[in-house]
Design a protein around this motif. Sequence first.
Motif, PDB file in Angstrom:
ATOM      1  N   LYS A 104      -0.489 -15.037 -23.859  1.00  0.00           N
ATOM      2  CA  LYS A 104       0.169 -16.101 -23.804  1.00  0.00           C
ATOM      3  C   LYS A 104      -0.087 -17.292 -22.789  1.00  0.00           C
ATOM      4  O   LYS A 104      -0.284 -17.042 -21.688  1.00  0.00           O
ATOM      5  CB  LYS A 104       1.634 -15.982 -24.105  1.00  0.00           C
ATOM      6  N   LEU A 105      -0.054 -18.468 -23.075  1.00  0.00           N
ATOM      7  CA  LEU A 105      -0.245 -19.632 -21.976  1.00  0.00           C
ATOM      8  C   LEU A 105       0.734 -20.647 -21.952  1.00  0.00           C
ATOM      9  O   LEU A 105       1.578 -20.893 -22.844  1.00  0.00           O
ATOM     10  CB  LEU A 105      -1.540 -20.511 -22.461  1.00  0.00           C
ATOM     11  N   ILE A 106       1.419 -20.577 -20.727  1.00  0.00           N
ATOM     12  CA  ILE A 106       2.329 -21.205 -20.420  1.00  0.00           C
ATOM     13  C   ILE A 106       2.051 -22.633 -19.720  1.00  0.00           C
ATOM     14  O   ILE A 106       1.133 -22.305 -18.518  1.00  0.00           O
ATOM     15  CB  ILE A 106       3.564 -20.521 -19.674  1.00  0.00           C
ATOM     16  N   PHE A 160      -0.934 -16.790 -12.346  1.00  0.00           N
ATOM     17  CA  PHE A 160      -0.542 -18.247 -12.037  1.00  0.00           C
ATOM     18  C   PHE A 160      -1.867 -19.126 -11.589  1.00  0.00           C
ATOM     19  O   PHE A 160      -2.678 -18.569 -10.567  1.00  0.00           O
ATOM     20  CB  PHE A 160       0.708 -18.208 -10.922  1.00  0.00           C
ATOM     21  N   HIS A 200       3.268 -25.582 -17.262  1.00  0.00           N
ATOM     22  CA  HIS A 200       4.462 -26.098 -16.429  1.00  0.00           C
ATOM     23  C   HIS A 200       3.966 -27.469 -15.978  1.00  0.00           C
ATOM     24  O   HIS A 200       3.230 -27.862 -15.214  1.00  0.00           O
ATOM     25  CB  HIS A 200       4.663 -25.301 -15.187  1.00  0.00           C
ATOM     26  N   ILE A 237       9.847 -17.057 -19.900  1.00  0.00           N
ATOM     27  CA  ILE A 237       8.722 -16.259 -19.777  1.00  0.00           C
ATOM     28  C   ILE A 237       9.033 -14.729 -20.453  1.00  0.00           C
ATOM     29  O   ILE A 237       8.197 -14.241 -20.967  1.00  0.00           O
ATOM     30  CB  ILE A 237       8.497 -16.121 -18.228  1.00  0.00           C
ATOM     31  N   ILE A 270       1.107 -11.113 -14.928  1.00  0.00           N
ATOM     32  CA  ILE A 270       0.709 -12.829 -14.826  1.00  0.00           C
ATOM     33  C   ILE A 270      -0.282 -13.270 -13.932  1.00  0.00           C
ATOM     34  O   ILE A 270      -0.162 -12.937 -12.748  1.00  0.00           O
ATOM     35  CB  ILE A 270       2.379 -13.385 -14.897  1.00  0.00           C
ATOM     36  N   ILE A 313       0.371 -12.800 -19.665  1.00  0.00           N
ATOM     37  CA  ILE A 313       0.511 -14.428 -19.667  1.00  0.00           C
ATOM     38  C   ILE A 313      -0.190 -14.998 -18.405  1.00  0.00           C
ATOM     39  O   ILE A 313      -0.489 -14.619 -17.518  1.00  0.00           O
ATOM     40  CB  ILE A 313       2.007 -14.487 -19.149  1.00  0.00           C
ATOM     41  N   ASN A 331       0.133 -24.182 -13.590  1.00  0.00           N
ATOM     42  CA  ASN A 331       1.293 -24.990 -12.969  1.00  0.00           C
ATOM     43  C   ASN A 331       0.597 -26.354 -12.731  1.00  0.00           C
ATOM     44  O   ASN A 331      -0.157 -26.474 -11.649  1.00  0.00           O
ATOM     45  CB  ASN A 331       1.378 -24.168 -11.471  1.00  0.00           C
ATOM     46  N   TYR A 389      -0.403 -18.737 -16.585  1.00  0.00           N
ATOM     47  CA  TYR A 389       0.773 -19.632 -16.341  1.00  0.00           C
ATOM     48  C   TYR A 389       0.126 -20.731 -15.472  1.00  0.00           C
ATOM     49  O   TYR A 389      -0.392 -20.767 -14.389  1.00  0.00           O
ATOM     50  CB  TYR A 389       1.847 -19.072 -15.390  1.00  0.00           C
ATOM     51  N   LEU A 405       6.419 -23.534  -7.284  1.00  0.00           N
ATOM     52  CA  LEU A 405       5.852 -22.216  -7.680  1.00  0.00           C
ATOM     53  C   LEU A 405       5.888 -21.226  -6.536  1.00  0.00           C
ATOM     54  O   LEU A 405       6.364 -19.975  -6.833  1.00  0.00           O
ATOM     55  CB  LEU A 405       4.153 -22.521  -7.863  1.00  0.00           C
TER      56      LEU A 405
END
Length: 381
Positions: free
Chosen positions: A126-128, A6, A130, A378, A4, A102, A106, A104, A20
Amino acid sequence: MKKIIFISNNASRTGAPYVLLLFLKWLKNKNKEIEINIVFLGGGDLLDDFKEVSNVCYNYNDFLTKRSFLWRLYSYLLGKINKNNTQKKRFINSIANQQYDIIYANTIATVSFATLLKENCTNRPKLIAHIHELSTTIKEYLPDFDKYIPQVDLFVSVSQIVMNHLNSEWNINPQKNYLVYGFSDKIVQKNNSSQNESDHKKVFEVGASGLVQWRKGYDLFIQVANYLKIRYPEINIKYTWVGKISQTQRNSIEADLEKANLKDILFFVGEQNRPEIYYENFDVFLMTSREDPFPLVCIEVGKSGIPIICFEKATGIQEVLVSGGGFIVPYLDVVAMAEKLVLYYYDSTLLSKDSKKNKVNFSIFTSEIMAQKLFDFIENI
C-alpha cells in the motif's frame, strides 16, 4: 513483523522531515512490532537522529556518489543518455525486494519515487502520501501529480485547506483523504518582560520566520514595517525575521532597508541553531506567507502564547485562529495586518487574552496526540 519504508526528500531541520522524525520516535516507542526503514533522497542535519529510530536507513545521494565514477565510465562506453534514471531504477530495484507492507511518501517531492518503488515491489504494498503542500508548490515540484494519484491508496493532509485543495483541484477521492494536523514538541519559553500596559518606552517585538523566499512573504513583512513607520512614527517596534537567507537576497533586502530607513528597526538574522532564543521575545508573530499549509513555527509560538496574524486563504493556521488567538486579514492586505499590530501594541488586555487563547488552542498539536491519529490510519490500511 510489519515493514514500512518511509521516503523523505531530505533530513533537514524543516517542517516535514521534523514531523516525520517525531512520528518515527513515537512509533518506535509505542509499536515494537513494526520494522522502520527510511530512504532519503537528499541529506541533512537530522540524518543521525533518523538512524537512531530506524532499522535500516538508505541514502540515495550516497548511492549515486559511490557509483559516480563507474557510471560515468559505463555511460561513456555504452553511450547511455539517461544515466540518472538508470541509476534511480538500479537503486529502487536494490530495495524493492524487501517485501514492504507500506510505502510512506513524506511530501509531494517523494511521490514519484514512491510510486516507482511500488511498481517494482512484487507484493504490491500500500502507498500512503503525506501531503505538506498546497497547490502552487505541488505544481512546482510535481506538475504531473495527477498521473500518480491512482497509485496512492491513502492521502494524509496536514490541514483542512490542504485537504480541500487536494479534493477540489486534483479530484482526490475524499474517502481516501484524511486530516492529521502537523505537530511539534518544541517548547518556547515566552519572555513577558518586554511590554506592559503602562510603559510603551520598551520595545514591542514583532517576529516572523522561515526561508527567505517569495512564498514566505518576506517582502510583505518589510511593507508592514514601512507602513507603520510612516503612519505611526511614535510607536516603538522592532521587527525580526529568523530564517535562512542567501547572500544575494541579503544584498537586495539591505538595499531596501537602507532606502526605506528601516535598518535600525528591522533585522533578518538568518538561520539559527536555536531560533527559540528569538521567538521567546516576540510579542506578536506575523505569518506573512502567501502559501503555508501548517507551519511548525506557528505551533511553537502559539503554544508559548504569542498571538498570530495571518492572511486569509493562505494557511491552515487560520483554522486555529478562527476561535481566537490572533487575526486573519484579507489576502496580501499589509495595511490590515499592520493595523492589527497597532491594536496589540496599545491594548495589552487584548494581547493577554489572545496569548492565553493560543496556549490552549495550540496545545493539542503534539506527537502524543497527532501521532496516534496518524498511526490509526496506517493501521487501518
